[in-house]
Design a protein around this motif. Structure first.
Motif, short mmCIF file in Angstrom:
data_model
loop_
_atom_site.label_atom_id
_atom_site.label_comp_id
_atom_site.label_asym_id
_atom_site.label_seq_id
_atom_site.Cartn_x
_atom_site.Cartn_y
_atom_site.Cartn_z
N UNK A 171 0.75 -1.39 -0.02
CA UNK A 171 0.03 -0.05 -0.02
C UNK A 171 0.77 1.25 -0.04
N UNK A 172 0.51 2.25 -0.74
CA UNK A 172 1.23 3.45 -0.88
C UNK A 172 0.21 4.83 -0.88
N UNK A 186 -4.90 5.75 0.02
CA UNK A 186 -4.41 4.78 -0.17
C UNK A 186 -4.45 4.21 -1.47
N UNK A 187 -3.39 3.02 -1.93
CA UNK A 187 -3.47 2.53 -3.06
C UNK A 187 -2.87 1.19 -2.63
N UNK A 188 -3.76 0.06 -2.71
CA UNK A 188 -3.24 -1.03 -2.42
C UNK A 188 -3.29 -2.15 -3.52
N UNK A 200 4.91 -1.07 -7.76
CA UNK A 200 3.46 -0.86 -8.19
C UNK A 200 2.66 0.26 -7.62
N UNK A 201 2.51 -0.06 -6.43
CA UNK A 201 1.89 0.74 -5.40
C UNK A 201 2.12 2.14 -5.39
N UNK A 270 -7.00 -1.74 -5.55
CA UNK A 270 -7.82 -0.83 -4.96
C UNK A 270 -7.25 0.58 -4.47
N UNK A 271 -7.84 1.65 -5.08
CA UNK A 271 -7.51 2.96 -4.75
C UNK A 271 -8.63 3.85 -3.85
#
Length: 290
Positions: A171-172, A186-188, A200-201, A270-271
């Motif tokens: 996650x980022x 978050x982007x998981x 990629x995150x 998931x974003x």
């Protein structure tokens, strides 16, 4: 201070050395679990020194040929190499690559499943027929508030089975412990391994962005003198934004995620941004709970 390990509730272990902070869980035959824990600990003790030895190269942009020697360092470079047309350094995959390196010691007979969580970036081992559930919190600030309560409610849940091509979750976002160029809470990312998920995150979270004068950005090197981002502007505060702007930012991030999925670099993503969500096509509805 050298590497430290300590037991946690539920039979988990905590490995810590400098900035590396792992929570490890494993299930299976007692002897196999103990042997895996010991092998993981022996490996963990040398990881930080290996990375420090090549730190200048790890902080340099990824080029066409890998100049690195260490196993973890080369894994970081390989995970980031697909994105070298833009600016990226191997440090974008450091947490996932370390987790993946340690998790490899649990891929042995007698271990049903294991996970290595490096600050939210997770490497998994799943024996045939096994599965694991992963919870997602979109808003770290809300999570910190909820930690005083019992039974933390998650924003999303993913059930990952051994037959799926996923052994890494990362996650980022701008609220995380690493810097982000975008505004995603978050982007998981679910990917083949943790290093790939981590890189990629980072890339997708950077793509979730919008122009608004109220968004506060600062040169990364004014916030942390050891950053690999130099003077690039990173997000430090995002006020409530118009819904249309949030939707636009999420659409940009989702388009990036779809490109990476088409290239085989991720399985799903998931974003989340300000209470709104996007997910790559095919992510089961029951896995994403809004």
């Amino acid at each position: 201070m050298g590497p430290r390990r300590s037991p946690l509730a539920g039979g988990r272990l905590h490995f810590q050395h400098g900035p590396i902070d792992l929570v490890i869980g494993a299930e299976g035959e007692a002897g196999a679990v103990q042997a895996a824990h010991e092998a993981a600990w022996q490996r963990f003790a040398g990881v930080l020194a290996e990375l420090v030895a090549e730190l200048p190269l790890l902080r340099a942009p990824v080029g066409d040929a890998c100049p690195l020697q260490g196993v973890v360092a080369r894994r970081m470079w390989a995970a980031c190499a697909p994105y070298r047309q833009g600016f990226i350094t191997p440090m974008a995959a450091v947490a996932g690559a370390v987790a993946q390196d340690i998790a490899a010691h649990y891929a042995r007979d007698g271990i049903a499943r294991a996970w290595v969580n490096n600050g939210g970036d997770i490497a998994l081992h799943l024996a045939p027929g096994r599965r694991v559930r992963v919870g997602l919190f979109a808003d770290i600030a809300r999570l910190q508030h909820l930690q005083a309560q019992r039974g933390l409610p998650t924003d999303a849940r993913f059930t990952l089975a051994a037959e799926l091509p996923v052994r890494g979750v990362a996650t980022s976002g701008w609220r995380g412990r690493s810097f982000s160029l975008g505004i995603a809470d978050s982007v998981t990312v679910l990917a083949r391994d943790a290093a790939m998920a981590d890189a990629a995150a980072t890339v997708i979270a950077n793509a979730v962005d919008a122009l608004d004068a109220r968004i506060v950005r600062r040169p990364a090197n004014t916030l942390r003198d050891d950053t690999d981002l130099g003077a690039r502007l990173v997000t430090v505060d995002v006020p409530p934004l118009p819904a249309a702007l949030v939707e636009q930012a999420l659409d940009a991030g989702l388009a990036c995620a779809h490109r990476l999925r088409a290239a085989g670099l991720i399985w799903h993503a998931a974003l989340a941004c300000q209470g709104r969500w996007r997910a790559t096509e095919g992510l089961a509805a029951q896995q994403l709970v809004q």
